[in-house]
Motif scaffolding. Structure first.
Motif, mmCIF file in Angstrom:
data_model
loop_
_atom_site.group_PDB
_atom_site.id
_atom_site.type_symbol
_atom_site.label_atom_id
_atom_site.label_comp_id
_atom_site.label_asym_id
_atom_site.label_seq_id
_atom_site.Cartn_x
_atom_site.Cartn_y
_atom_site.Cartn_z
ATOM 1 N N UNK A 9 0.928 -1.179 -0.052
ATOM 2 C CA UNK A 9 -0.046 0.067 -0.088
ATOM 3 C C UNK A 9 0.700 1.052 0.218
ATOM 4 N N UNK A 10 0.792 2.207 -1.041
ATOM 5 C CA UNK A 10 1.509 3.144 -1.212
ATOM 6 C C UNK A 10 0.357 4.277 -0.931
ATOM 7 N N UNK A 11 1.028 5.527 -0.394
ATOM 8 C CA UNK A 11 0.076 6.802 -0.101
ATOM 9 C C UNK A 11 0.831 7.762 -0.820
ATOM 10 N N UNK A 12 -0.270 8.446 -1.623
ATOM 11 C CA UNK A 12 0.391 9.923 -2.232
ATOM 12 C C UNK A 12 0.277 10.957 -0.901
ATOM 13 N N UNK A 13 1.227 11.956 -1.377
ATOM 14 C CA UNK A 13 1.228 13.120 -0.449
ATOM 15 C C UNK A 13 -0.129 13.944 -0.542
ATOM 16 N N UNK A 40 3.987 -12.724 -11.705
ATOM 17 C CA UNK A 40 3.203 -13.188 -12.606
ATOM 18 C C UNK A 40 1.944 -12.045 -13.250
ATOM 19 N N UNK A 41 1.607 -11.603 -12.084
ATOM 20 C CA UNK A 41 0.505 -10.419 -12.235
ATOM 21 C C UNK A 41 0.597 -9.504 -11.199
ATOM 22 N N UNK A 42 0.139 -8.391 -11.708
ATOM 23 C CA UNK A 42 0.092 -7.330 -10.748
ATOM 24 C C UNK A 42 -1.257 -6.440 -11.115
ATOM 25 N N UNK A 43 -2.002 -6.117 -10.156
ATOM 26 C CA UNK A 43 -3.047 -5.449 -10.303
ATOM 27 C C UNK A 43 -3.002 -4.054 -9.012
ATOM 28 N N UNK A 44 -3.707 -2.999 -9.547
ATOM 29 C CA UNK A 44 -3.654 -1.818 -8.661
ATOM 30 C C UNK A 44 -5.075 -1.562 -8.419
ATOM 31 N N UNK A 52 -7.555 13.468 8.647
ATOM 32 C CA UNK A 52 -6.638 14.620 8.471
ATOM 33 C C UNK A 52 -5.411 14.336 7.770
ATOM 34 N N UNK A 53 -5.086 12.975 7.549
ATOM 35 C CA UNK A 53 -3.993 12.865 6.754
ATOM 36 C C UNK A 53 -4.054 13.022 5.187
ATOM 37 N N UNK A 54 -5.159 12.825 4.965
ATOM 38 C CA UNK A 54 -5.494 12.936 3.291
ATOM 39 C C UNK A 54 -4.640 12.044 2.513
ATOM 40 N N UNK A 55 -4.657 12.397 1.212
ATOM 41 C CA UNK A 55 -3.852 11.613 0.201
ATOM 42 C C UNK A 55 -4.469 10.314 -0.069
ATOM 43 N N UNK A 56 -4.447 10.005 -1.400
ATOM 44 C CA UNK A 56 -4.882 8.900 -1.889
ATOM 45 C C UNK A 56 -3.936 7.600 -1.514
ATOM 46 N N UNK A 57 -4.561 6.413 -1.716
ATOM 47 C CA UNK A 57 -3.639 5.297 -1.459
ATOM 48 C C UNK A 57 -3.837 4.401 -2.706
ATOM 49 N N UNK A 58 -2.727 3.801 -2.930
ATOM 50 C CA UNK A 58 -2.673 2.630 -4.073
ATOM 51 C C UNK A 58 -2.490 1.403 -3.593
#
Length: 67
Positions: A9-13, A40-44, A52-58
């Motif tokens: 899980x990665x979070x955007x600023x 083999x496979x990667x999905x997002x 309060x932290x905001x930002x999208x998560x991928x």
């Protein structure tokens, strides 16, 4: 053949659209590659941030295979 799944899980600023911290994704891919697993496979999926932290998560779902 064996399969293994992993999620990162990665979070955007909150302000701006800076690149996500891809080093976490690199580290996960390299960790399994060193053990002989092949991607083999990667999905997002993307979820909007809340609170309060905001930002999208991928969320990256990775499927590895090993013979």
């Amino acid at each position: 053949m064996q399969y293994k799944t992993s999620q990162v899980v990665l979070k955007e600023k909150f302000i701006g659209h800076d690149a996500k911290n891809l080093s976490e994704l690199d580290a996960e891919l390299n960790r399994w590659a060193q053990q002989g697993w092949v991607l083999s496979t990667m999905t997002t999926t993307t979820a909007g941030g809340t609170g309060l932290g905001g930002g999208d998560r991928t969320v990256f779902t990775l499927v590895f295979m090993h013979e």
